[in-house]
Design an enzyme around this catalytic site. Structure first.
Site, short mmCIF file in Angstrom:
data_model
loop_
_atom_site.label_atom_id
_atom_site.label_comp_id
_atom_site.label_asym_id
_atom_site.label_seq_id
_atom_site.Cartn_x
_atom_site.Cartn_y
_atom_site.Cartn_z
N LEU A 33 0.82 -1.22 0.00
CA LEU A 33 0.00 0.00 0.00
C LEU A 33 0.85 1.26 0.00
CD1 LEU A 33 -2.78 -1.07 2.54
CD2 LEU A 33 -2.76 -1.31 0.04
N HIS A 37 -3.37 4.17 -2.69
CA HIS A 37 -4.34 3.27 -2.05
C HIS A 37 -4.99 3.95 -0.84
CE1 HIS A 37 -1.34 0.17 -3.66
NE2 HIS A 37 -2.47 -0.19 -4.25
N GLY A 147 -9.23 3.50 -8.29
CA GLY A 147 -8.42 4.67 -8.62
C GLY A 147 -8.47 4.97 -10.12
#
Ligand code: AMP
Length: 289
Positions: A33, A37, A147
């Site tokens: 991450l 994220h 995303g």
């Protein structure tokens, strides 16, 4: 924040939250991450009462010869990164938990999966839509966060959710970038210092495209040529595609008279990176202005 490794355990936790009237949000990730994220996680915790982050390096979305084996896996660090965010549950299953030995069902979206990432990575989107469907079935979220970094993927997931009547709202969050413009990616850790410098060229080529459109250029072929010229100045950058596409269909546009997505994929050394940017032409100034 509780860690769950089995489908049954996460289902029970989500069911209990739902019984309390809570809205459920999910952020699907492959871990390692970074701030990109975490921006999705933050959006999810803000919008939903109960946030589930899934961490699973999904084997079916990697092709032969891709980086499935070396993809960074660091659950401990990921849990630490998530700790301040008010996440309720992390679902980090094993491969065996997600794919039984006789697994033989896949979800395939046609059309929008075919160009660009679909063409460069055969089978990739089939793996993505299959795992996302499975995660949606397990978590049964009200809202799911993706995303814009993976623009085509988000579009594919939206198409799937609409076509298969999944009662889930898909929200797409902006790309988080390094100060020099490089889009954050778990794969950036593969880059050497020199490759890292050259990797800036992807976002720089998108900035160039945005500038050209802002200056009034409307011919996609010219803009694409300028982007390729810019990228070609970096010896370790090998372009897979540069495209100016319709934001809804991913089809190349013939002219820029409405917003378009500029998308780029390139190997920087051995590392495959993607990036994109929405280009919005200015309204034509009114006559005499
Ligand atoms: P991944 O772990 O690469 O599968 O990514 C999980 C989610 O995080 C996907 O929805 C990605 O689009 C999103 N994501 C990855 N990088 C970024 C970034 N730099 N900015 C915003 N979202 C991102």
């Amino acid at each position: 924040m509780q860690l769950f490794e089995t489908r049954q355990a996460i289902r029970e936790a989500v069911t209990a939250a739902r019984r309390e009237g809570k809205t459920i949000g999910v952020v699907p990730t492959m871990g390692a991450l970074h701030a990109g994220h975490l921006s999705l996680v933050e959006a999810c915790t803000k919008a939903c009462d109960f946030t589930v982050v899934t961490i699973f390096v999904n084997p079916t979305q990697f092709g032969p010869g891709e980086d499935f084996d070396k993809y960074p896996r660091r659950l401990e660090a990921d849990l630490e990164a998530l700790a301040p965010y008010g996440v309720d549950a992390v679902f980090a299953p094993t491969n065996e938990e997600m794919y039984g030995p006789r697994h033989s069902t896949y979800v395939v979206v046609e059309g929008v999966t075919e160009p660009w990432e679909g063409a460069c990575r055969p089978g990739h989107f089939r793996g993505v839509t299959t795992i996302v469907t499975k995660l949606f079935q397990i978590v049964q979220p009200d809202v799911a966060f993706f995303g814009q970094k993976d623009y085509q993927q988000a579009l594919v997931v939206r198409r799937m959710v609409a076509d298969l009547d999944m009662p889930i709202e898909i929200r797409v969050c902006p790309i988080v970038r390094e100060p020099d413009g490089l889009a954050l990616s778990s794969r950036n850790v593969y880059l050497s210092a020199d490759e890292r410098r050259q990797a800036r060229s992807l976002s720089q080529s998108l900035e160039l495209a945005a500038r050209l459109v802002a200056e009034g250029l409307r011919d996609p072929a010219t803009i694409r040529e300028c982007m390729l010229e810019q990228l070609s100045q970096h010896p370790d950058v090998r372009v897979e595609y540069v495209a100016l596409v319709d934001p809804e269909t991913m089809q190349e546009v013939a002219s820029i008279d409405a917003p378009v997505v500029a998308a780029v994929a390139a190997f920087v050394g051995e590392t495959r990176l993607i990036d994109n940017r929405l280009l919005t032409p200015a309204e034509p100034s009114s006559a005499g202005a």
